[in-house]
Design an enzyme around this catalytic site. Structure first.
Site, mmCIF file in Angstrom:
data_model
loop_
_atom_site.group_PDB
_atom_site.id
_atom_site.type_symbol
_atom_site.label_atom_id
_atom_site.label_comp_id
_atom_site.label_asym_id
_atom_site.label_seq_id
_atom_site.Cartn_x
_atom_site.Cartn_y
_atom_site.Cartn_z
ATOM 1 N N ASP A 149 50.764 35.191 16.731
ATOM 2 C CA ASP A 149 49.823 35.901 17.596
ATOM 3 C C ASP A 149 49.465 35.052 18.814
ATOM 4 O O ASP A 149 49.374 33.829 18.731
ATOM 5 C CB ASP A 149 48.555 36.210 16.780
ATOM 6 C CG ASP A 149 47.519 36.951 17.581
ATOM 7 O OD1 ASP A 149 47.813 38.057 18.049
ATOM 8 O OD2 ASP A 149 46.399 36.421 17.732
ATOM 9 N N GLU A 198 54.387 37.061 19.963
ATOM 10 C CA GLU A 198 53.585 38.028 20.714
ATOM 11 C C GLU A 198 53.143 37.287 21.973
ATOM 12 O O GLU A 198 52.086 36.656 22.019
ATOM 13 C CB GLU A 198 52.388 38.500 19.879
ATOM 14 C CG GLU A 198 51.669 39.695 20.489
ATOM 15 C CD GLU A 198 50.325 39.333 21.109
ATOM 16 O OE1 GLU A 198 49.985 39.932 22.155
ATOM 17 O OE2 GLU A 198 49.616 38.477 20.568
#
Length: 410
Positions: A87, A140
Site C-alpha cells: 500500500d 499501489e
C-alpha cells in the site's frame, strides 16, 4: 492457515495487503517501542506522516529493514500467501509526500527521493522472488515513478506488477460523462494504450473507488437504471479486453447501489432483481471466457498482444481492437459502442478473412440487455477498413461490447 489452505484446495489464490509504508503510533504497538524511536525516525519531518497521523519506518536502519523483510517472507513461508500488495508505495519513495515546504528533509543529494526506502524495496523484491518465485508483489504506486515493475538489477524497483491508477481515473471519468458528451472526452478512453506496456499493470477498480463518499460504481454511471447497468457491463467488457490484469472490488460484480461499508454485509438481496443478477452473470461469463482465451492474458505486457482496429472515431464513440496470444490462431476482436445508439452496418477492420464468431455480447437479454447482436457471427468481406484488408459489417448494440473470435461458422 486453514483459510488459505482451504482456498488453495478450491483453486483460489490469496493476495495479502501488506503495509511497510507506515504504522500506528499507538503506545501498545511499535511506536516508541523501547522508550526510544526504535522503528521510526526521531525527527517528525522524517518519522511522522501528518496526513495519516502515523509513524514512518526508518529504512536506513539495518534492523528495521530486516524486521520488515522477515515479516514479508514469514507470510509467504508459513501461510503460503500467493502475493503481497504494498500500500501507498509513493509515500515511501518521496520524502516530501503529503508535506508542505519546510516540513521535510532532503536526501544526501539534496533531492526528494527516499534513497533508503528505494534500497529496501529493491532488496525486498529480490528476496521474495529469489526464495518464492511462484509469488507476486504488487505496488499501489500512484505517481509516474519509472520502472516500478522492472528488475532491480536493471534499475527498477523489482515489483511483479503495478496498479494502473491513470487507467482507473481516466476510465471512471469517461464513463461518468453523459454519452452525448463522450465524443469530447474520447482521449480518456484510448490514452492508456500509449503507456500500457511501460509497466506490468493491474487495472484496479478497488475499495478506494467505493468508499469515503465516492458512492458505488453503478452510481457513477449516467442515465436511467437500464443505461446504468448497460454502462457497467460495457465498462467491465472493455476492462477485460484491455491489456492488464483485472481487479474488481466485492459488490461491484452485481451492481451494489450503496457505498461499501466495512461493518455491514454486501447487498446480496438485490440479486433477486434481473438487472443485478444479469450483471453478476456477465462478470461470471467474462471470467470464464478470460480463463479460456490465451489472447486475453498471455501478452498483457507486450505490444505484440494488442492492435487498434479503429480508435479515432470519436464522433460516434466507438473503438475496436484485437488481442493476440502467442499462437497466431488465438486472436480476438473487441468492439465497444459507448453510446446508447444502435449502430447499423458498422464497418470494422479485421486482420484476416473468414468467419468471425460473436462469442460474447454484453447486450444479450440474459444479462439484462436489449438483445441487439449479429446472429452468432459475421463473414469477413474483402473490404478495406483502416489498415486492414478485410472487415466485418456489424450491428453494434447500445452501450454494448462485442467479442469476436475466428471460427468455422458451424
Amino acid at each position: 492457515m486453514l483459510l488459505v489452505d482451504t482456498l488453495h484446495q478450491h483453486g483460489i489464490g490469496v493476495i495479502m495487503d501488506w503495509v511497510p509504508s507506515h504504522f500506528p503510533s499507538d503506545a501498545h504497538g511499535l511506536g516508541y517501542f523501547d522508550g526510544t524511536h526504535l522503528f521510526e525516525h526521531a525527527d517528525p519531518r522524517q518519522g511522522f506522516q501528518p496526513e495519516w497521523h502515523s509513524s514512518l519506518f526508518n529504512y536506513g536502519r539495518h534492523e528495521v529493514r530486516a524486521f520488515l523483510t522477515s515479516s514479508a517472507l514469514f507470510w509467504l513461508d508459513k501461510y503460503h500467501i500467493d502475493g503481497l500488495r504494498l500500500d501507498a508505495v509513493a509515500s515511501m519513495l518521496y520524502l516530501d509526500y503529503g508535506r508542505k515546504e519546510g516540513e521535510w528533509i532532503p536526501n544526501r543529494n539534496g533531492s526528494r527521493e527516499n534513497l533508503e526506502a528505494i534500497t529496501f524495496l529493491r532488496n525486498l523484491n529480490e528476496a521474495i522472488y529469489r526464495d518464492y518465485p511462484d509469488t507476486q508483489t504488487f505496488a499501489e504506486e500512484s505517481t509516474a515513478w519509472p520502472m516500478v515493475s522492472r528488475p532491480a538489477s536493471t534499475g527498477g524497483l523489482g515489483f511483479g506488477l503495478k496498479w494502473n491508477m491513470g487507467w482507473m481515473h481516466d476510465t471512471l471519468g469517461y464513463f461518468s460523462e453523459d454519452p452525448l458528451n463522450r465524443k469530447y472526452h474520447h482521449a480518456q478512453i484510448i490514452f492508456s494504450i500509449w503507456y500500457a506496456f511501460s509497466e506490468n499493470f493491474v487495472l484496479p477498480l478497488s475499495h478506494d473507488e467505493v468508499v469515503y463518499g465516492k458512492g458505488s460504481l453503478i452510481g457513477k454511471m449516467p442515465g436511467d437504471e437500464w443505461q446504468q447497468f448497460a454502462n457497467l457491463r460495457l465498462l467491465y467488457g472493455y476492462m477485460w479486453g484491455h491489456p492488464g490484469k483485472k481487479l474488481l472490488f466485492m459488490g461491484c460484480e452485481f451492481g451494489q447501489k450503496r457505498e461499501w461499508q466495512h461493518d455491514e454485509s454486501l447487498e446480496w438481496e438485490v440479486l433477486q432483481y434481473p438487472m443485478h443478477s444479469g450483471l453478476r452473470r456477465w462478470v461470471e461469463d467474462l471470467n470464464r471466457f478470460y480463463r479460456s482465451e490465451a489472447a486475453l492474458y498471455q501478452q498483457d505486457f507486450s505490444r505484440d498482444g494488442f492492435q487498434w482496429m479503429d480508435c479515432n472515431y470519436a464522433e460516434k464513440s466507438v473503438v475496436s481492437f484485437v488481442r493476440r496470444g502467442y499462437n497466431p490462431d488465438d486472436t480476438l476482436l473487441v468492439v465497444c459502442n459507448f453510446t446508447p445508439v444502435v449502430r447499423e452496418n458498422y464497418l470494422v477492420g479485421v486482420p484476416s478473412g473468414g468467419y468471425w464468431q460473436e462469442v460474447l455480447n454484453s447486450d444479450t437479454e440474459l444479462y439484462g440487455g436489449s438483445g441487439v447482436g449479429n446472429f452468432g457471427g459475421v463473414e469477413a468481406g474483402p473490404v478495406s477498413a483502416g489498415d486492414m484488408f478485410h472487415s466485418l459489417m456489424l450491428r453494434l448494440p447500445p452501450l454494448g461490447v462485442l467479442f469476436f473470435k475466428q471460427g468455422n461458422g458451424s
